[in-house]
Design a protein around this motif. Structure first.
Motif, mmCIF file in Angstrom:
data_model
loop_
_atom_site.group_PDB
_atom_site.id
_atom_site.type_symbol
_atom_site.label_atom_id
_atom_site.label_comp_id
_atom_site.label_asym_id
_atom_site.label_seq_id
_atom_site.Cartn_x
_atom_site.Cartn_y
_atom_site.Cartn_z
ATOM 1 N N ILE A 125 -78.812 10.294 -39.015
ATOM 2 C CA ILE A 125 -77.384 10.530 -39.222
ATOM 3 C C ILE A 125 -76.589 10.357 -37.933
ATOM 4 N N SER A 126 -77.091 10.971 -36.856
ATOM 5 C CA SER A 126 -76.400 10.912 -35.571
ATOM 6 C C SER A 126 -77.419 10.867 -34.448
ATOM 7 N N VAL A 127 -77.056 10.214 -33.359
ATOM 8 C CA VAL A 127 -77.890 10.180 -32.157
ATOM 9 C C VAL A 127 -77.075 10.791 -31.025
ATOM 10 N N PHE A 128 -77.665 11.797 -30.362
ATOM 11 C CA PHE A 128 -76.932 12.547 -29.351
ATOM 12 C C PHE A 128 -77.294 12.160 -27.919
ATOM 13 N N SER A 129 -78.469 11.588 -27.720
ATOM 14 C CA SER A 129 -78.865 11.180 -26.368
ATOM 15 C C SER A 129 -80.008 10.189 -26.457
ATOM 16 N N GLY A 130 -80.295 9.551 -25.330
ATOM 17 C CA GLY A 130 -81.463 8.710 -25.282
ATOM 18 C C GLY A 130 -81.291 7.484 -24.441
ATOM 19 N N PRO A 166 -84.862 8.158 -22.116
ATOM 20 C CA PRO A 166 -86.201 8.305 -22.692
ATOM 21 C C PRO A 166 -86.359 9.517 -23.616
ATOM 22 N N VAL A 167 -85.375 10.420 -23.642
ATOM 23 C CA VAL A 167 -85.433 11.548 -24.566
ATOM 24 C C VAL A 167 -84.292 11.371 -25.567
ATOM 25 N N GLY A 206 -82.255 17.912 -40.539
ATOM 26 C CA GLY A 206 -82.951 18.488 -39.406
ATOM 27 C C GLY A 206 -82.593 17.786 -38.115
ATOM 28 N N LEU A 207 -83.144 18.317 -37.033
ATOM 29 C CA LEU A 207 -82.978 17.712 -35.710
ATOM 30 C C LEU A 207 -84.321 17.200 -35.217
ATOM 31 N N GLY A 208 -84.311 16.065 -34.545
ATOM 32 C CA GLY A 208 -85.522 15.493 -33.988
ATOM 33 C C GLY A 208 -85.333 15.155 -32.527
ATOM 34 N N VAL A 209 -86.431 15.226 -31.772
ATOM 35 C CA VAL A 209 -86.429 14.831 -30.361
ATOM 36 C C VAL A 209 -87.578 13.856 -30.158
ATOM 37 N N LEU A 210 -87.243 12.638 -29.777
ATOM 38 C CA LEU A 210 -88.253 11.612 -29.491
ATOM 39 C C LEU A 210 -88.361 11.416 -27.984
ATOM 40 N N LYS A 211 -89.594 11.430 -27.484
ATOM 41 C CA LYS A 211 -89.830 11.084 -26.085
ATOM 42 C C LYS A 211 -90.538 9.739 -26.073
ATOM 43 N N VAL A 212 -89.925 8.752 -25.419
ATOM 44 C CA VAL A 212 -90.448 7.397 -25.437
ATOM 45 C C VAL A 212 -90.773 6.917 -24.029
ATOM 46 N N ASP A 213 -91.649 5.918 -23.955
ATOM 47 C CA ASP A 213 -91.994 5.345 -22.652
ATOM 48 C C ASP A 213 -91.066 4.187 -22.331
ATOM 49 N N VAL A 253 -93.102 5.651 -28.893
ATOM 50 C CA VAL A 253 -92.965 7.102 -29.010
ATOM 51 C C VAL A 253 -94.227 7.809 -28.523
ATOM 52 N N GLU A 254 -94.047 8.761 -27.621
ATOM 53 C CA GLU A 254 -95.154 9.567 -27.110
ATOM 54 C C GLU A 254 -95.167 10.964 -27.720
ATOM 55 N N GLU A 255 -94.004 11.441 -28.126
ATOM 56 C CA GLU A 255 -93.923 12.789 -28.681
ATOM 57 C C GLU A 255 -92.725 12.884 -29.622
ATOM 58 N N VAL A 256 -92.942 13.590 -30.730
ATOM 59 C CA VAL A 256 -91.864 13.840 -31.687
ATOM 60 C C VAL A 256 -91.773 15.340 -31.934
ATOM 61 N N GLU A 257 -90.604 15.882 -31.751
ATOM 62 C CA GLU A 257 -90.341 17.272 -32.131
ATOM 63 C C GLU A 257 -89.383 17.248 -33.311
ATOM 64 N N VAL A 258 -89.712 18.029 -34.349
ATOM 65 C CA VAL A 258 -88.891 18.076 -35.556
ATOM 66 C C VAL A 258 -88.523 19.528 -35.852
ATOM 67 N N TYR A 259 -87.267 19.765 -36.128
ATOM 68 C CA TYR A 259 -86.793 21.098 -36.472
ATOM 69 C C TYR A 259 -86.030 21.024 -37.789
#
Length: 210
Positions: free
Chosen positions: A118-123, A125-126, A155-162, A167-173
Motif C-alpha cells: 500500500i505504502s513505502v516509507f523508507s528504503g 537497504p531497510v 500490516g507493516l513490513g520491514v525488509l532488509k536487503v543487500d 532480501v536478507e530479513e523480513v519482519e512482519v507485524y
C-alpha cells in the motif's frame, strides 16, 4: 502456471539455462487465479532472497530461516507463535503441515489470497512498508461454511536487503485475528459435510511463499 510465457509477477520462478528446479508437486505453482484477483481488486501496484541469510520474523517473535519457512509453509510461518492465547487459536499452526495448511486456505479462498504493498516509507537497504492481504471466503475452512465475505488484513513490513536488493530479513507485524476471526464466522458443518469438502489447488498460495 509459470511456463514459456512466464508469470509477469514471478519471472524469477522460471528455470535458468542449465538449472532445473525440483518442485514439491512436480511443477511450479499455479498463480493464475490469485493474479486475476490481484489485478481486479488491487489498490496499489515483489523479488529474490538470499537463502543463506534469510530470516522471517513475525510480530517480534524468533526468526525462522528460508529452509524452515519452505518446510512448514508460509501460512504456518505467519501464524506460528501468534499473539493469540491458545484458547483463541482455532487454527494451530504448530499442528499443521505444509500440505494441510495450504489445502485449508486454498479451500477457503478458491480465488486466491492476494497481497499488495500500500505504502513505502523508507528504503533501501531497510525498506519499511504497509501491506494489504485479502481474499473472499467462498469455500469451507476447518469445518466452517463460507460467508462469501472479504477477509482482509493490513500490516507493516520491514525488509532488509543487500547491495543487490536480495532480501536478507523480513519482519512482519499484523493482527492474526483479522485473518482467523473472519474464517470462523461461518456456521459449523456436520462431520459428513466436512469429509466431503474438496481441497483447492495451489493457486491460492500466499505470496510470502518462496
Amino acid at each position: 502456471m509459470v511456463g514459456s510465457g512466464g508469470d509477469k509477477y514471478r519471472s524469477f520462478l522460471a528455470d535458468k539455462e542449465g538449472h532445473e528446479t525440483q518442485w514439491r508437486h512436480g511443477g511450479p505453482p499455479q498463480y493464475d487465479l490469485v493474479n486475476k484477483l490481484f489485478e481486479q481488486e488491487r489498490t496499489k501496484d515483489f523479488k529474490t532472497i538470499d537463502p543463506q541469510k534469510f530470516k522471517l520474523l513475525v510480530n517480534g517473535k524468533k526468526g525462522i530461516s528460508a529452509e524452515e519457512t519452505l518446510k512448514i509453509g508460509s501460512y504456518n510461518a505467519l501464524l506460528k507463535n501468534s499473539n493469540l492465547g491458545k484458547e483463541l487459536q482455532l487454527y494451530r499452526a504448530e499442528e499443521e503441515s505444509f500440505e494441510s495448511s495450504h489445502e485449508a486456505f486454498a479451500s477457503a479462498f478458491p480465488r486466491g489470497f492476494a497481497w499488495e504493498v500500500i505504502s513505502v516509507f523508507s528504503g533501501p537497504p531497510v525498506i519499511v512498508f504497509k501491506f494489504r492481504h485479502w481474499g473472499h471466503f467462498e469455500g469451507t475452512f476447518k469445518g466452517h461454511s463460507p460467508t462469501g465475505e472479504a477477509v482482509e488484513l493490513f500490516g507493516l513490513g520491514v525488509l532488509k536487503v543487500d547491495e543487490n536488493l536480495k532480501v536478507e530479513e523480513v519482519e512482519v507485524y499484523y493482527d492474526p485475528a483479522d485473518l482467523i476471526g473472519g474464517l470462523f464466522k461461518g456456521e459449523s458443518l456436520s462431520s459428513d459435510a466436512q469429509t466431503s469438502q474438496v481441497s483447492g489447488p495451489s493457486q491460492g498460495s500466499c505470496p510470502f511463499s518462496m
